[in-house]
Write an enzyme that holds these catalytic residues in place. Structure first.
Site, PDB file in Angstrom:
ATOM      1  N   GLY A  45     -24.582  -6.092 -20.751  1.00  0.00           N
ATOM      2  CA  GLY A  45     -23.794  -7.270 -20.422  1.00  0.00           C
ATOM      3  C   GLY A  45     -22.558  -7.297 -21.300  1.00  0.00           C
ATOM      4  O   GLY A  45     -22.596  -6.788 -22.434  1.00  0.00           O
ATOM      5  N   GLN A  50     -15.478 -10.706 -25.689  1.00  0.00           N
ATOM      6  CA  GLN A  50     -15.804  -9.520 -26.502  1.00  0.00           C
ATOM      7  C   GLN A  50     -14.727  -8.437 -26.409  1.00  0.00           C
ATOM      8  O   GLN A  50     -14.700  -7.526 -27.227  1.00  0.00           O
ATOM      9  CB  GLN A  50     -17.144  -8.922 -26.069  1.00  0.00           C
ATOM     10  CG  GLN A  50     -18.328  -9.832 -26.368  1.00  0.00           C
ATOM     11  CD  GLN A  50     -19.621  -9.183 -25.930  1.00  0.00           C
ATOM     12  OE1 GLN A  50     -20.000  -9.273 -24.772  1.00  0.00           O
ATOM     13  NE2 GLN A  50     -20.282  -8.503 -26.845  1.00  0.00           N
ATOM     14  N   CYS A 100     -26.329  -6.905 -29.307  1.00  0.00           N
ATOM     15  CA  CYS A 100     -25.011  -7.323 -28.839  1.00  0.00           C
ATOM     16  C   CYS A 100     -23.977  -6.294 -29.288  1.00  0.00           C
ATOM     17  O   CYS A 100     -23.995  -5.862 -30.440  1.00  0.00           O
ATOM     18  CB  CYS A 100     -24.677  -8.692 -29.427  1.00  0.00           C
ATOM     19  SG  CYS A 100     -23.088  -9.329 -28.898  1.00  0.00           S
ATOM     20  N   LEU A 101     -23.083  -5.916 -28.383  1.00  0.00           N
ATOM     21  CA  LEU A 101     -22.076  -4.908 -28.726  1.00  0.00           C
ATOM     22  C   LEU A 101     -21.134  -5.406 -29.824  1.00  0.00           C
ATOM     23  O   LEU A 101     -20.526  -4.611 -30.526  1.00  0.00           O
ATOM     24  CB  LEU A 101     -21.273  -4.512 -27.477  1.00  0.00           C
ATOM     25  CG  LEU A 101     -22.090  -3.845 -26.355  1.00  0.00           C
ATOM     26  CD1 LEU A 101     -21.208  -3.568 -25.149  1.00  0.00           C
ATOM     27  CD2 LEU A 101     -22.755  -2.571 -26.848  1.00  0.00           C
ATOM     28  N   HIS A 142     -27.346 -15.009 -22.600  1.00  0.00           N
ATOM     29  CA  HIS A 142     -26.693 -14.405 -23.776  1.00  0.00           C
ATOM     30  C   HIS A 142     -25.175 -14.389 -23.577  1.00  0.00           C
ATOM     31  O   HIS A 142     -24.409 -14.738 -24.490  1.00  0.00           O
ATOM     32  CB  HIS A 142     -27.250 -12.981 -23.967  1.00  0.00           C
ATOM     33  CG  HIS A 142     -26.600 -12.184 -25.052  1.00  0.00           C
ATOM     34  ND1 HIS A 142     -27.283 -11.737 -26.171  1.00  0.00           N
ATOM     35  CD2 HIS A 142     -25.325 -11.722 -25.199  1.00  0.00           C
ATOM     36  CE1 HIS A 142     -26.457 -11.058 -26.945  1.00  0.00           C
ATOM     37  NE2 HIS A 142     -25.256 -11.024 -26.377  1.00  0.00           N
ATOM     38  N   GLU A 143     -24.743 -13.987 -22.375  1.00  0.00           N
ATOM     39  CA  GLU A 143     -23.299 -13.849 -22.129  1.00  0.00           C
ATOM     40  C   GLU A 143     -22.608 -15.211 -22.023  1.00  0.00           C
ATOM     41  O   GLU A 143     -21.470 -15.370 -22.471  1.00  0.00           O
ATOM     42  CB  GLU A 143     -23.053 -13.023 -20.860  1.00  0.00           C
ATOM     43  CG  GLU A 143     -23.645 -11.612 -20.874  1.00  0.00           C
ATOM     44  CD  GLU A 143     -23.271 -10.782 -22.101  1.00  0.00           C
ATOM     45  OE1 GLU A 143     -22.181 -10.999 -22.661  1.00  0.00           O
ATOM     46  OE2 GLU A 143     -24.092  -9.936 -22.512  1.00  0.00           O
ATOM     47  N   HIS A 146     -21.564 -16.436 -25.244  1.00  0.00           N
ATOM     48  CA  HIS A 146     -20.275 -15.882 -25.695  1.00  0.00           C
ATOM     49  C   HIS A 146     -19.100 -16.717 -25.176  1.00  0.00           C
ATOM     50  O   HIS A 146     -18.107 -16.907 -25.872  1.00  0.00           O
ATOM     51  CB  HIS A 146     -20.097 -14.446 -25.192  1.00  0.00           C
ATOM     52  CG  HIS A 146     -20.790 -13.414 -26.010  1.00  0.00           C
ATOM     53  ND1 HIS A 146     -20.564 -13.249 -27.362  1.00  0.00           N
ATOM     54  CD2 HIS A 146     -21.706 -12.459 -25.673  1.00  0.00           C
ATOM     55  CE1 HIS A 146     -21.309 -12.242 -27.813  1.00  0.00           C
ATOM     56  NE2 HIS A 146     -22.010 -11.755 -26.814  1.00  0.00           N
TER      57      HIS A 146
HETATM   58 ZN    ZN Z   1     -23.360 -10.208 -26.889  1.00  0.00          ZN
END
Ligand code: ZN
Length: 183
Positions: A45, A50, A100-101, A142-143, A146
């Site tokens: 995701g 991000q 998470c990236l 999760h996204e 963000h």
């Molecule tokens: Zn993330």
């Protein structure tokens, strides 16, 4: 085109992102770039903040990896979420191991509801209101965090966060190595 990913400590990650408008320039191209960036980094995701764009746009896709052949299969759970909104949380809360990236090398069990009712537009500006569960519901939550300036470690216990403090500081101070490009 692969876009650089920002890490914890970058101010864009803490902003509440703005809704995407229909006339947003080159939206199709941005979505394609986000998928490419996400798969390149082995992510499932990616939220636009991000990649340093404070807009309410998310890509999701789970690419199965075959160890024997070192290849990736066709992705499942492929979705584009434009201006997603959670209308209702449903079911039991359950733990699931998240990463998470933007927080490389941190993997923690996070408690979230197993099902949600979500409203969103897709890449063709088709409107959806659906009850979703499983991996899709987990990644979407999760996204969407963000988009609201939150990261998954915000949802951990204070004790757990204290234990992760040094690793989180390393990310802020850009002392972590990743196989994908960060800025
Ligand atoms: Zn993330």
């Amino acid at each position: 085109m692969i876009l650089p990913i920002i890490g914890l400590g970058h101010p864009t990650l803490r902003k509440v992102a703005q809704p995407v408008t229909k006339d947003y320039p080159n939206l199709k191209e941005l979505i394609a770039n986000m998928f490419e960036t996400m798969y390149n980094a082995d992510g499932v995701g990616l939220a636009a903040p991000q990649v340093d764009l404070s807009i309410r746009l998310v890509t999701i896709g789970v690419r199965p990896y075959n160890e024997k052949t070192d290849t990736y299969g066709e992705p499942t759970d492929v979705h584009v979420l434009i201006n997603p909104e959670i209308l209702e949380f449903k079911g039991e809360k359950e733990y699931f191991n998240e990463g998470c990236l933007s927080l490389p090398d941190i993997h923690e069990d996070v408690l979230r509801p197993e099902r949600i009712v979500m409203h969103w537009w897709d890449e063709n500006w088709e409107e959806h209101t659906e009850e979703i569960d499983g991996l899709f519901a987990r990644i979407a939550q999760h996204e969407i965090d963000h988009l609201d300036g939150k990261v998954f470690t915000d949802r951990l216990s204070p004790l757990r966060r204290t234990m992760l403090k040094r690793r989180m500081n390393d990310i802020v101070n850009k002392k972590v190595r990743t196989k994908y490009r960060m800025k």
